[in-house]
Design an enzyme around this catalytic site. Structure first.
Site, PDB file in Angstrom:
ATOM      1  N   TYR B 279      15.753  42.784  35.624  1.00  0.00           N
ATOM      2  CA  TYR B 279      16.891  42.134  34.983  1.00  0.00           C
ATOM      3  C   TYR B 279      17.675  41.264  35.955  1.00  0.00           C
ATOM      4  O   TYR B 279      18.282  40.278  35.564  1.00  0.00           O
ATOM      5  CB  TYR B 279      17.773  43.164  34.254  1.00  0.00           C
ATOM      6  CG  TYR B 279      17.151  43.492  32.925  1.00  0.00           C
ATOM      7  CD1 TYR B 279      17.292  42.620  31.844  1.00  0.00           C
ATOM      8  CD2 TYR B 279      16.338  44.605  32.759  1.00  0.00           C
ATOM      9  CE1 TYR B 279      16.666  42.866  30.632  1.00  0.00           C
ATOM     10  CE2 TYR B 279      15.700  44.855  31.557  1.00  0.00           C
ATOM     11  CZ  TYR B 279      15.870  43.981  30.491  1.00  0.00           C
ATOM     12  OH  TYR B 279      15.243  44.206  29.301  1.00  0.00           O
ATOM     13  N   HIS B 436      19.698  49.741  30.971  1.00  0.00           N
ATOM     14  CA  HIS B 436      18.280  49.653  31.297  1.00  0.00           C
ATOM     15  C   HIS B 436      17.861  50.689  32.333  1.00  0.00           C
ATOM     16  O   HIS B 436      16.736  50.639  32.846  1.00  0.00           O
ATOM     17  CB  HIS B 436      17.939  48.235  31.776  1.00  0.00           C
ATOM     18  CG  HIS B 436      18.023  47.232  30.678  1.00  0.00           C
ATOM     19  ND1 HIS B 436      17.222  47.309  29.567  1.00  0.00           N
ATOM     20  CD2 HIS B 436      18.830  46.165  30.478  1.00  0.00           C
ATOM     21  CE1 HIS B 436      17.523  46.316  28.740  1.00  0.00           C
ATOM     22  NE2 HIS B 436      18.500  45.610  29.267  1.00  0.00           N
TER      23      HIS B 436
END
Lengths: 754, 754
Positions: B279, B436
């Site tokens: 990410y 996440h």
């Protein structure tokens, strides 16, 4: 001067080409060593060029580094003890490899230390040779001396003969006499007369045995050994039903034996070796190195012209039996990853170039190999490469017949090449392939750019990994890898072809029906098998079709089955990677059970199953960043099984690879019709899925009878094509007229496609 | 002249750096477009050099080919309909990418057709924008306009802003006014005020939202939008417990929002982004492209110096979070295969080079990337490469702290580099990582030469593969991939860390104990976790040891567990490939059942199990042509489980990867001590297994208490080493004396090794 000498004296020796004794001429100069692989003449030529032939110089440099390192460590000739992969086994392997190179280095560099190294090591071998009868591990049908099996001892003698030849003239005569009497002659006898079961067969093992005996015979000018090598031992009382470790017959029923029989019998006229490319690769070295030695020493035998030059053709065949990376198709018992980078292929390519027609494509293979054989053949290749003469070796579609006369089926390879994008479909309708054969009539595998798409499992073995059964075959080779269900072909009633009986399998082979690749956009190969299941005939056709509208060709697979009774048919597709979507619904069990209890089914877990419930199904998977789809015509009640290898595998010897099986139960006559396509790419860096969906809507069987099978292929864009195959007549000029569902089709030749 | 103009007029605008309003100076020249990423000045400089800067020229050429092809196809602005991977989704992605490039081409090549292309497409967008409220697919917590989620719309606006800037001065004012009013302003409002749940968070999604709004604000000189982007929306009545699709919190408890908060909060001072490298890679583009735009247009903000230059540090951190192939370690949710070849990293590397210290190592990465950003930063990189200024980017061992202040654990990477042979051990003792994050405290993964040896499973998702849940997260991400058992760390009582509760996980993090790589032959990293299982403390240490006698380093893994009660502990090692040998006996079941029924155990088949029955076990496997061995100290009753992922996976979403689990039942305090080594190579061409056996006999725990843990490592050659760790004191100068089994050890520092 040399030439003059060579022509000066001629002697007569007895020789035979067809088991009849003939007289041929041999020059006396051949008795000046070296005269086996290197010759006094080629040594002079090479020495003249050293330093100006890059690939040869580089290979020589590497050999020198290796042997210098070995000399620095010192000579180690241990008493035999270990299996393959173990210390003594590995050391003896190293020894013959180093001796062979040291012999070459002595000749080419003239440094006596290399001759001393070979001599001293040979004396060590001669010292311990008589002190024991055989290797202590008695696991082979033919236990060896320094190795657990005669096969490895034959490797030793084949390589060592070359080293011995290189120092023969340098050695005092009493030393060569000593070695001949105490090591080489008894060793040659051990591998032949003392092991007829090993020596006197038609088999890659025996080829090595023949060559080992022949090579040392040539070095020692021992005509009796040379003849033994060429023609085998006298046939004595033998048990024709006896089998070796691999389940292969020990003796040939027709009594064939010896090197020439081993050229005659397993090679087809196209150069395909019936055991398959993995073993052909292994056998190419003895076949070709002995041929080179014979050509040097007995040129009148014209060994490279034998059987219409099959030995040279065999090199071409073998190079064509590789994927885009040069790895051999693992037909029958074949360990994946073996490739034309193996030293035996370096030797084969150079010898084929030299003694064949100087095929410039071979040079590009030699260039990739990055090494040459250190003799006249390697010199010629290195010189040609230096002169930039190479051409690319682009593998084309081709058929390789099987059987000594080329009439026992074969291998059909359909290829597509578009710059560096390649596809290959390998269709196997070959004979049993001796003891290394698999029960997989009409099976196929598919490759894209050197990656397996639909795999042939290959063998179950970790060659030379000692922890895994001493590096030998694993029992799962017989209980899984050889079975029909391990291959992309039909298993009837969960029983392997020929009831998994080697003798029955060996008596039969499929019949080629058609191989036609004249139209690059419609390449077709077709064959029939009537004996794998008595009462059932299988007729399978593959077509590689390239449509302008599609980036890549697709495969149409038509598998027509006719039987005299109702059966269950299983057709698996052994894919890799992950399932992306299925058009059918299926369920997955809470616990996994096997698919069956024998014929390989006992090694397969049933991970899921469903019913087609439609006249066509689709199955899309992602592997190696590509999307593939199988589109198959189905009956509504067909079962789809999602399977995975790995059950009843207590040593974890098997790979846990998946397959999808199309099962038709209680069916007599049927047609499996499928499209296999590579249609898209997944890029994990761009995170883009390009063409993730199939280009097809469905494939349908329009009609099927003894004469014709008709299919309709529907594309996503609503185009459609009709394919009609003539099932009984392959005449390209015959006119056909058929009416299907009220439409009349007329065409010329054995297929219709429009 | 330009420079003169730039200095001629100055205007005052309001601006703020710390939420307090300050007055800063902006030159009027900045109002001449382009002034966002390209500037009138950089355009002139680039044009001067075109044709003589190879990498820049090549990148431009590719962009031109792509855009020319797109122009040839024509403009296609479809009504939104599809999910990720589907047609309309893909088309809108293509559109913004092509517009961004077309804008650049217009500026650098001066061909008006590119401006026309951008204008016409924007007019199409403006036409349909008001005709619908949102995308028809309502699957996101923040449904977008042209895409199913606001996130993708923010991508669109971030890229398109750049194109718009490039044609802004070329457009008649009435057209830019029209677009501002009918497309851009309402679009920016949609992504912010109309979607506060999306815009007003600390999250990579919001970063994109902030940047989209900020970029278009800078183009339109809309200070209100710019401030909204920098500081977020006013905090209104919000539900602090609300969560997004991924289970992440919607609102920051402290009310932090906006671009600067997104720089402040998720980045540690070392530049590690708490969500993980996958990410971070995704977020780097908006972070850096907006920073570049701010630097061009609002240089007094000194954005590249913000938080001690964390944005530049972040690029270095990210490049270090890759394997030898440049692929990011898949920590937390990360799709494998993503690498620094992704366009956002091309941009990041160029911006970091330009605005950072012109680190010559970045040039070698740019060279591998083979492309540059088409602006002043890319120009500088291309020029430096042309001048041969690059240095290799050799990744060294390093620690990256986690947490806004760097005090929430981190990532420790131990590396070994020997020419092109590399090993990397990645130890994760970082914080939860927002939505996440995975529940894998003290887990690790191991790499050799860019290949995973012991894997982190990564996420369960096929990004942008429409057939797989529209390309979105699969439910197995929550039911397997995030769970503790999917990682190489301890699961207690078959329950994931923090009871798999996100809020609890988000409150806690492990504590770093030691990271010391000063001695290249004894690199050590150690951390403690006290909160994953209340009442249990885990203290895990990895040491990468290089002994002269061994070709490669080996890993010692010491995992000390202390609890206030008896538990079951499972420590898995997620290997790849095939089992070669085990020192323990085990049995395999006839049918497969799952290992458990929740916390990921429900997805694991139990393929075999056995009892250690010894004080040390060995487990050797072959993967990627290499031999690896795990040597582990055991109690005799420890269970060894051979496991494989894949149960209860009805869509076949999971990879069927194996693991070996060391299970200790009914145990309170214990030490898992293991050696992980890469020791041999299998060459399938040479068919040689080199060093197929472990170099170790065993590893033993000599003693363990609160203060010290002592181990003995026994090598095959009978050498042995003792390792003693100080568990409570990391002082490098402290002197320790311990007596173990009658032997007294004295040393200085936190470990003993001899």
């Amino acid at each position: 001067m040399k030439k003059f000498q060579a022509l000066l004296f001629l002697v007569l020796i007895t020789f035979s080409c067809t088991n009849k004794k003939e007289e041929v001429l041999v020059s006396v100069d051949d008795q000046q060593h070296p005269n086996l692989i290197l010759t006094t003449k080629s040594v002079a030529e090479i020495k003249n060029q050293l330093g100006s032939i890059p690939l040869f110089d580089e290979t020589l440099k590497v050999a020198k580094q290796e042997v210098d390192a070995a000399i620095a460590i010192g000579i180690d000739v241990p008493m035999p003890k270990d299996m393959a992969g173990g210390y003594t086994h590995t050391q003896h392997k190293l020894n013959y490899a180093n001796m062979q190179k040291a012999g070459v280095l002595f000749q080419l560099l003239g440094d006596e230390k290399y001759a001393v190294y070979v001599r001293d090591m040979l004396l060590e071998y001669a010292k311990i040779f008589p002190t024991f009868k055989t290797h202590p591990e008695q696991r082979s049908y033919a236990t060896g001396k320094f190795f657990w099996q005669c096969l490895n001892d034959s490797n030793w003698l084949t390589y060592t003969s070359q080293a011995y030849d290189c120092i023969y003239s340098w050695l005092p005569k009493e030393q060569s006499d000593y070695l001949n009497e105490n090591l080489f002659k008894p060793y040659a006898d051990f591998l032949s007369v003392e092991n007829p079961k090993y020596f006197n067969r038609v088999h890659n093992h025996s080829t090595w045995g023949n060559v080992a005996v022949g090579m040392i015979g040539l070095v020692m000018d021992d005509e009796e050994l040379i003849n033994r090598a060429l023609y085998g031992l006298e046939k004595s009382d033998v048990d024709l039903t006896e089998k070796d470790n691999d389940g292969g017959f020990i003796f040939d029923k027709d009594g064939k034996a010896g090197f020439l029989a081993n050229v005659d019998s397993p090679f087809s006229p196209d150069g395909f070796y019936t055991e398959g490319p993995y073993y052909q690769r292994y056998a190419m070295y003895p076949f070709l190195i002995f041929a080179e030695a014979l050509q040097n020493k007995k040129p009148d035998l014209k060994i490279f012209e034998y059987k219409n030059g099959v030995l040279i053709k065999a090199v071409d065949a073998l190079l064509n039996l590789t994927d885009a990376n040069g790895e051999f198709f693992p037909l029958n018992d074949g360990q994946k990853g073996m490739s034309y980078y193996t030293p035996s292929l370096i030797s084969a390519v150079d010898i084929a170039y030299y003694y064949g027609s100087q095929d410039a494509r071979l040079l590009s293979v030699a260039k990739k190999q990055g090494a040459v054989q250190l003799d006249a053949t390697g010199l010629k290749v290195a010189l040609a490469l230096k002169n930039g003469e190479e051409k690319p070796f682009i593998k084309q579609s081709m058929e390789l017949s099987d059987g000594s006369k080329g009439d026992e089926g074969g291998i059909g390879i359909l290829r597509y090449n578009n710059e560096d994008q390649t596809m290959a479909l390998v269709y196997k309708y070959a004979a049993q392939g001796l003891s290394h054969g698999h029960y997989d009539k009409l099976s196929f595998s598919m490759y894209e750019n050197g990656n397996e798409v639909l795999q042939d499992y290959g063998l179950s073995r970790f060659v030379n990994v000692e922890q895994k059964n001493g590096g030998g075959y694993l029992k799962e080779n017989k209980t899984y890898a050889k079975h029909t269900i391990a291959h992309n072909t039909i298993t009837q009633n969960e029983i392997s072809h020929f009831d998994f009986d080697f003798e029955t399998g060996s008596k039969n082979h499929p019949e080629k029906y058609v191989f036609d690749v004249a139209d690059k956009n419609f390449q077709i190969v077709s064959a029939k098998e009537k004996n794998a299941y008595p009462g059932t005939e299988m007729h399978r056709t593959f077509i590689m079709i390239k449509e302008d509208s599609l980036a890549k060709p697709f495969i149409v697979d038509i598998n027509k089955v006719q039987s005299n009774k109702k059966n269950q048919y299983d057709l698996p597709f052994h894919y890799f990677g992950q399932i992306i979507s299925t058009s059918f619904t299926y369920s997955v069990p809470k616990t996994l059970s096997t698919l069956g209890d024998k014929f390989g089914y006992n090694h397969i877990w049933k991970e899921g199953s469903g019913t087609a419930n439609a006249e066509s199904i689709q199955f899309t998977w992602l592997d190696n960043r590509r999307f593939y789809t199988l589109t198959a015509a189905t009956n509504k009640e067909d079962e789809l099984i999602l399977a995975r290898v790995g059950a009843n595998d207590p040593e974890f010897n098997l790979r846990k690879d998946p397959s999808i099986i199309i099962r038709k139960k209680n069916t007599q006559n049927t047609v499996y019709a499928s499209i296999i396509e590579s249609h898209g790419i997944y890029d994990p860096v761009k995170e883009v899925a390009e063409n993730a969906y199939s280009n097809f809507k469905n494939i349908k069987v329009l009609s099927d009878d003894a004469n014709y099978t008709a299919l309709k292929v529907q594309f996503k864009n609503d185009n459609e094509k009709t394919i009609i195959l003539s099932n009984l007549n392959t005449d390209k000029n015959k006119t056909h007229t058929v009416t299907i569902n009220g439409n009349t089709y007329s065409w010329e030749g054995f297929y219709y496609y429009k």
